[in-house]
Each structure stands twice: as C-alpha cells, then as structure tokens.
Write an enzyme that holds these catalytic residues in place. Structure first.
Site, short mmCIF file in Angstrom:
data_model
loop_
_atom_site.label_atom_id
_atom_site.label_comp_id
_atom_site.label_asym_id
_atom_site.label_seq_id
_atom_site.Cartn_x
_atom_site.Cartn_y
_atom_site.Cartn_z
N ASN A 118 0.80 -1.22 0.00
CA ASN A 118 0.00 0.00 0.00
C ASN A 118 0.84 1.28 0.00
O ASN A 118 0.33 2.36 0.27
CB ASN A 118 -0.96 -0.01 1.19
CG ASN A 118 -1.81 -1.27 1.23
OD1 ASN A 118 -1.59 -2.13 2.07
ND2 ASN A 118 -2.70 -1.41 0.28
N ILE B 191 0.88 6.87 -0.29
CA ILE B 191 0.24 5.89 0.59
C ILE B 191 -1.22 5.70 0.20
O ILE B 191 -1.94 6.67 -0.04
CB ILE B 191 0.29 6.39 2.05
CG1 ILE B 191 1.74 6.63 2.49
CG2 ILE B 191 -0.39 5.39 3.00
CD1 ILE B 191 1.88 7.54 3.69
N CYS B 192 -1.65 4.44 0.16
CA CYS B 192 -3.06 4.15 -0.07
C CYS B 192 -3.69 3.75 1.26
O CYS B 192 -3.45 2.66 1.77
CB CYS B 192 -3.21 3.03 -1.09
SG CYS B 192 -4.92 2.60 -1.39
N LEU B 193 -4.42 4.68 1.86
CA LEU B 193 -5.07 4.40 3.14
C LEU B 193 -6.37 5.21 3.17
O LEU B 193 -6.35 6.41 2.90
CB LEU B 193 -4.14 4.82 4.29
CG LEU B 193 -4.65 4.57 5.71
CD1 LEU B 193 -4.86 3.08 5.96
CD2 LEU B 193 -3.70 5.14 6.74
N GLN C 214 -1.24 0.21 -3.64
CA GLN C 214 -0.69 1.46 -4.18
C GLN C 214 0.43 1.09 -5.14
O GLN C 214 0.68 1.79 -6.10
CB GLN C 214 -0.15 2.33 -3.04
CG GLN C 214 0.47 3.65 -3.47
CD GLN C 214 -0.57 4.65 -3.93
OE1 GLN C 214 -1.66 4.73 -3.36
NE2 GLN C 214 -0.27 5.39 -4.97
#
Lengths: 221, 101
Positions: free
Chosen positions: A79, A87-89, A122
């Site tokens: 991610n 960042i993929c959150l 990500q």
C-alpha cells in the site's frame, strides 16, 4: 488566530508531551503546515528495527480536509509506492474525519505496516509479490528496512547485511540463480532484474512463466 | 489607555452540561473534537463563548461546537456523518439540564 494554526500548534505540543506513543512530529522549516512525522517499525513485522519518516502537509481547510502524508523513507509494502512513497489508506482519502489528528493518523500508518491490504494496492508489483509468496515478500521488505530505514534487524537469509553495497537482486525480491541464468544468456544484469521483477518471477509463478516469455521481454526491453 | 487588573472576585462560573462526568475526563479536558478548543471556549470563528457559540448534540451522543459541526456537515466529504462514529448525523433534541450541576 487562524483556527488551523491553533489546532496544529496544539497537536504538535500534545505530541511532544506524549512520550508513550513514540511518535514524533517536527517542523521542516518555520511553517507549522509542513512537518515530518517519525515512528518505529512495528515489532513482529519485516519493518521491525526500522525508523520511518513521513512527509506531512497540512492543507488550507484542515481539519475539514485530510492531511497529506507520504513516506520519505523507502518502504516495501503493497500500500506504499516503492518509487514515490505515496500511501493508499482510506482515512487519508474519503474516510477522513476532522476528529482524526496528526498523531492518530501516524499511528494508523504504523498499523498499516502490520496489516497490508494487497487487494487495494498502491504498488501493484509489490502487491503481486506479496500474494505470490509472502515469505519472499517479507524477506525483501526486511532487506529494504535494513537498507533504507536503518534497521539493525536480523540478517536476511543468505543475503548478508544490507549496509554494505546494496544488492540489486535482494532489493527486487528475486533469486540470484534466476537472474544469473538469464545473465548467462548474455543479457544485461540490470535489464534481467527489471524484467523478472515486472513479470513477478517469484515462488510458484516461476513455473508458470517459461523461459521464452522472459527472453521475449528481455529483447523488447 | 492600559488597564491593569489588580484583583478580581468571581461570583459564578458556568459549564455546558455535556452529560459527561468529571471521571470521564481523559486528561485532555472536554474539548470539541473538531477544533480541539474546550466546549466552554468558543469555536474558531466566534469571539464570545456561551449562547452565541452553542454546542450541538447528536442522537449518537457525540457533542461538538455547533458551528464546527455545521461546517463539517456542509462539506461533501462529510457524507452527513458524525465525525466520531460515521453514523448519519441526527441532531438530538436539547437535553433537559440535569439537576445539581
């Protein structure tokens, strides 16, 4: 005083007063709207022993808009972009809430390191690596932690310590024998590493990809 | 002209009745989760605490400065949800103040 400034200043001082969370937030220059957050890699993960830095930008309409965060320290994680640190959150995007704080968001990043979500990646290449062979993924993540995050962790199996010259093969999460096999055919080592990484030439996948396919890709590259 | 306060004598103090007892105080005090200013202070766009900058209660029991909450609900990102529990925001009828405060 500006509401955003007041809230951010309060958050920075709250974080300084709280020694128990082991999270630090510091100013980059004189503006409190550009910060650096730091935390340690969680124990029991490939990031253990590493120290991670995060670039923090407070947007104009904070806290009604999410804070912008990306890793400064390179991280091998499904991610997190291995190239840019993006960042993929969910809470950094559409699940943001104004009651979240810089500290709570950094703690969420720390726990993201504990629980990767490869189905919402990500970095698609890293996510494929994770899903193909978790043990190989973890070895690579550990290697990156040593190489980039100052991890003094255990020696990565067969690859030595990462504080010497960086091993491109370990960095890409590949097997030395595989790289050497195609190198022996006369292809450039860097190209071989690049192609095998793109093809996710790891674990059970190796049997699925025949040599001709690899050679084809090597000629094209 | 400068005024120096030499002495003052308080005759009353007030507090919002948020339903939380002092025992719930987690050391942070009772602050609005959005602006992080105490409930008894005012939201960042007001100058005078009290009736001009009231609190708002949700059915879900969460409390904010009314102006802070309305600003959040006014954004598309809020999806009209409570910032604490992400349930659809429903404003509760003003509770009757408890006795003995």
């Amino acid at each position: 005083m500006d509401a955003r400034l007041r809230r951010v200043n309060k958050e920075i001082s709250d974080c300084k007063n709280d020694k128990s969370s082991n999270i630090s937030i510091d100013l980059v220059d004189n503006s409190p709207f550009h910060l650096i957050g730091e935390f340690d890699g969680p124990e029991g993960t490939p990031y253990e022993g590493g120290h991670f830095k995060v670039d923090i930008i407070i947007p104009e309409s904070y806290p009604f808009q999410p804070v912008k965060m990306k890793f400064i320290t390179k991280v091998y994680h499904p991610n997190v972009s291995s190239a840019s640190g993006a960042i993929c959150l969910d809470i950094l995007k559409d699940a943001w809430s104004p009651v979240l704080t810089l500290k709570s968001t950094l703690i969420s990043l720390q726990s993201l390191l504990c629980s990767p979500e490869p189905r919402d990646p990500q970095d698609a290449e890293v996510a494929k690596h994770y899903m193909t062979s978790k043990s190989s993924f973890e070895e690579t993540a550990r290697y990156w932690t040593q190489a980039y995050a100052g991890g003094s962790g255990k020696e990565v199996r067969g690859k030595g310590r990462a504080d010497g010259p960086r091993d491109e093969i370990a960095m890409a999460g590949l097997e030395r024998a595989h790289v050497e096999k195609f190198q022996a055919m006369g292809f450039d080592r860097t190209k071989v590493i690049d192609v095998l990484r793109r093809l996710n030439y790891r674990g059970a996948n190796v049997a699925q990809i025949n040599d001709d396919k690899v050679v084809d890709e090597l000629i094209k590259s | 002209m400068k005024v120096h306060v030499k002495n003052w004598h308080a005759i009353a103090q007030w507090r919002w009745d948020t339903g939380a007892s002092d025992a719930d105080d987690d050391g942070e005090g009772d602050v609005c989760g959005i602006c992080r200013v105490p409930y008894e202070g005012c939201c960042p766009s007001c100058k005078m605490p009290g009736d001009d900058c009231p609190l708002i209660w949700g059915e879900c029991s969460h409390v904010f400065h009314m102006h802070c909450l309305l600003q959040w609900i006014g954004t598309a990102a809020s999806k009209q949800q409570c910032p604490m529990d992400r349930r659809p925001w429903v404003t509760a009828e003003r509770k009757v103040a408890k006795q003995g405060r």
